[in-house]
Design an enzyme around this catalytic site. Structure first.
Site, short mmCIF file in Angstrom:
data_model
loop_
_atom_site.label_atom_id
_atom_site.label_comp_id
_atom_site.label_asym_id
_atom_site.label_seq_id
_atom_site.Cartn_x
_atom_site.Cartn_y
_atom_site.Cartn_z
N HIS A 260 15.08 30.14 41.48
CA HIS A 260 13.74 31.01 41.12
C HIS A 260 14.29 32.32 40.51
O HIS A 260 15.90 32.07 40.03
CB HIS A 260 14.17 32.10 42.21
CG HIS A 260 13.33 33.29 42.96
ND1 HIS A 260 13.00 34.74 42.43
CD2 HIS A 260 11.82 33.10 43.52
CE1 HIS A 260 12.17 35.03 42.47
NE2 HIS A 260 11.80 34.54 43.56
N GLU A 315 9.53 28.74 48.84
CA GLU A 315 8.46 27.69 49.45
C GLU A 315 8.74 26.34 49.82
O GLU A 315 7.76 25.74 50.76
CB GLU A 315 8.35 27.40 47.93
CG GLU A 315 7.28 28.60 47.16
CD GLU A 315 5.75 29.17 47.33
OE1 GLU A 315 5.37 28.75 48.29
OE2 GLU A 315 5.60 28.88 46.39
N1 ACO Z 1 15.19 21.31 40.14
C1 ACO Z 1 15.88 21.04 38.99
N2 ACO Z 1 16.16 22.03 38.25
C2 ACO Z 1 15.76 23.19 37.74
C3 ACO Z 1 15.21 23.85 39.17
C4 ACO Z 1 14.89 22.87 40.31
N3 ACO Z 1 13.69 23.28 41.21
N4 ACO Z 1 14.66 25.19 39.29
C5 ACO Z 1 15.60 25.21 37.40
N5 ACO Z 1 15.73 24.52 37.31
C6 ACO Z 1 16.89 24.02 36.15
C7 ACO Z 1 15.90 23.98 34.91
O1 ACO Z 1 15.33 22.85 34.85
C8 ACO Z 1 16.60 24.99 33.97
O2 ACO Z 1 17.32 23.66 33.21
P1 ACO Z 1 18.31 24.03 31.72
O3 ACO Z 1 18.18 25.14 31.17
O4 ACO Z 1 19.02 22.87 31.67
O5 ACO Z 1 16.70 22.90 31.64
C9 ACO Z 1 17.48 25.72 34.82
O6 ACO Z 1 17.44 25.22 36.05
C10 ACO Z 1 16.72 26.98 34.83
O7 ACO Z 1 17.12 27.99 35.52
P2 ACO Z 1 16.20 29.44 35.80
O8 ACO Z 1 16.19 30.24 34.46
O9 ACO Z 1 16.98 29.88 36.65
O10 ACO Z 1 14.73 28.63 36.41
P3 ACO Z 1 13.41 29.46 35.55
O11 ACO Z 1 13.75 30.81 35.48
O12 ACO Z 1 13.42 29.24 34.14
O13 ACO Z 1 12.78 28.75 36.59
C11 ACO Z 1 11.38 28.32 38.94
C12 ACO Z 1 12.48 29.40 38.22
C13 ACO Z 1 10.41 28.27 38.12
C14 ACO Z 1 10.91 29.05 40.02
C15 ACO Z 1 12.23 27.16 39.02
O14 ACO Z 1 13.58 27.11 39.66
C16 ACO Z 1 11.58 25.78 39.26
O15 ACO Z 1 10.97 25.33 38.60
N6 ACO Z 1 11.52 25.70 40.55
C17 ACO Z 1 10.67 24.63 41.01
C18 ACO Z 1 9.46 25.04 41.54
C19 ACO Z 1 9.51 26.05 42.74
O16 ACO Z 1 9.99 26.24 43.44
N7 ACO Z 1 8.25 27.15 42.43
C20 ACO Z 1 7.99 28.12 43.29
C21 ACO Z 1 9.54 29.85 43.23
S1 ACO Z 1 8.76 30.78 44.18
C22 ACO Z 1 8.05 31.53 43.88
O17 ACO Z 1 6.93 31.91 43.84
C23 ACO Z 1 6.96 32.47 45.38
#
Ligand code: ACO
Length: 374
Positions: A260, A315
């Site tokens: 998140h 989610e």
């Molecule tokens: N699985 C694997 N790796 C992940 C995940 C995940 N679910 N979430 C973040 N990461 C990794 C990214 O690959 C990135 O790694 P890197 O920098 O080594 O490339 C890093 O963690 C990014 O971390 P954050 O900055 O905390 O994440 P960001 O704020 O960019 O993204 C998001 C948040 C979009 C929700 C992301 O965690 C994600 O894509 N999750 C999966 C989709 C999801 O569950 N969406 C629902 C969100 S809740 C809502 O909106 C109601």
């Protein structure tokens, strides 16, 4: 890269995502990502869920947004019931216009069919229309005719009845109410920000919620629950949990339902939904399996990304809860929108009171014409 772009851990340009930028003042909700605490209109999430149904939460948010005159729960319940009935008259036109579209795309079209003018206020018409449109679109997918709303029922119970063609149990209506109340509002998330930007141009409530739904539908925001269920199905057996997760993470895939932008600990909404689905199903095999996958996913993410604080987001259990309620997979994002439209409209009311156009700057990093070279 410009010197003013803030670099985050791992060399990411965090300014590209406006991380930590305060874009508005709001009395509607507050997300404390470090403590895993969500406050909605002055109530801790858990208290709000225990003391309000969907209509009560909507009335509260609209009151806090500054709606004048301040609506009571009873007035909102009556307004939404009437709005559901009015929206049903639009269903034939909606179905004709959305052949071949997904439920979320259909809801987007449905919202667009509403006018900003009408006997009922636009925020009531929008919130009232959502369950009617979603139920009709889902039933069309199943080859069934739309069912008219029953103005004598609560919003959550009427939605389940229009969707499934039978009266829901009290437990089902209660579980859906818990879901709907929980997701009404959540700080300056992408769809709410979109709604506020549109509202700031004075384009009106309906335009703001159409834009907001477009933002919600992406998998990085509200589009994750369907893929969460696909993941659970694809994993299939307990023996396959670890190899499946390892393989996906190694491929660089994001695990849906984890991570998140704001929460650095477990999303408190996940706990509310976990509790609701456990009450509803008595912790059936699907719920136990989802918990096992969650445990393994958290361990796998920790091992693969030790520097990141990735935890379960709402989610994940949204998917499990809505599935247990018999809501089709194709409709989970739209059902999220059916509740969040309350938050969007409350933010529109708040933003319109602020009255200032949201118009940030960008930093030009392109080429300069020769005569303007700096
Ligand atoms: N699985 C694997 N790796 C992940 C995940 C995940 N679910 N979430 C973040 N990461 C990794 C990214 O690959 C990135 O790694 P890197 O920098 O080594 O490339 C890093 O963690 C990014 O971390 P954050 O900055 O905390 O994440 P960001 O704020 O960019 O993204 C998001 C948040 C979009 C929700 C992301 O965690 C994600 O894509 N999750 C999966 C989709 C999801 O569950 N969406 C629902 C969100 S809740 C809502 O909106 C109601």
């Amino acid at each position: 890269m410009s010197e003013n772009v803030i670099m985050g851990a791992g060399g990411r340009a965090t300014a590209a995502g406006l991380d930590n930028v305060v874009a508005a003042e709001t009395a509607l909700s507050h997300v404390d990502g470090e403590a895993g605490r969500l406050i909605i209109a002055g109530h801790d999430l858990e208290t709000l869920v225990a003391t309000h149904d969907f209509e009560g939460a909507a009335a509260l948010l609209w009151r806090v947004a500054g709606l004048d005159p301040a609506p009571s729960r009873e007035a909102v319940a009556a307004g939404l019931a009437r709005a559901r009935v009015e929206a049903f008259a639009l269903v034939p036109k909606l179905l004709a216009a959305t052949e071949g579209l997904s439920v979320t795309e259909g809801l987007r079209t449905g919202f667009s069919m509403l006018s900003d003018e009408g006997a009922l206020p636009a925020h009531i018409r929008a919130v009232g229309a959502a369950p009617v449109f979603i139920a009709a679109l889902c039933r069309r997918e199943a080859g069934a005719a739309a069912i008219a709303p029953d103005a004598g029922l609560g919003h959550a119970a009427d939605f389940l009845r229009m969707l499934k063609g039978e009266m829901p149990s009290d437990a089902e209506a209660k579980a859906l109410n818990a879901y709907l109340v929980t997701v009404t509002d959540h700080g300056m998330n992408a769809s709410t920000f979109t709604a506020r930007v549109i509202a700031s141009t004075r384009a009106g409530t309906i335009s703001a919620i159409v834009g907001a739904l477009c933002a919600l539908k992406g998998p990085l925001h509200g589009g994750a629950p369907g893929p969460v269920l696909d993941m659970l199905d694809d994993i299939g057996t307990r023996e396959n949990i670890e190899p499946w997760l390892k393989r996906e993470i190694a491929k660089g895939e994001r695990l849906m339902g984890f991570g998140h932008r704001v929460y650095r600990v477990r999303d408190p909404r996940a706990d509310v939904f976990n509790k609701a689905v456990t009450l509803l199903t008595n912790g059936n095999e699907r719920v136990l399996f989802a918990r096992d996958v969650e445990r393994a996913a958290l361990a796998a993410l920790k091992a693969a990304k030790p520097d990141r604080r990735l935890d379960t987001n709402m989610e994940y259990y949204t998917a499990v809860l809505l599935e247990a309620l018999g809501i089709p997979r194709s409709a989970v994002t739209a059902v999220f929108g059916m509740s969040r439209v309350v938050g969007w409209t409350a933010h529109v009311i708040e933003q319109e009171r602020v009255g200032r156009l949201i118009r940030p700057q960008s930093r030009y990093i392109g080429d300069w014409p020769d005569d303007k070279a700096a």
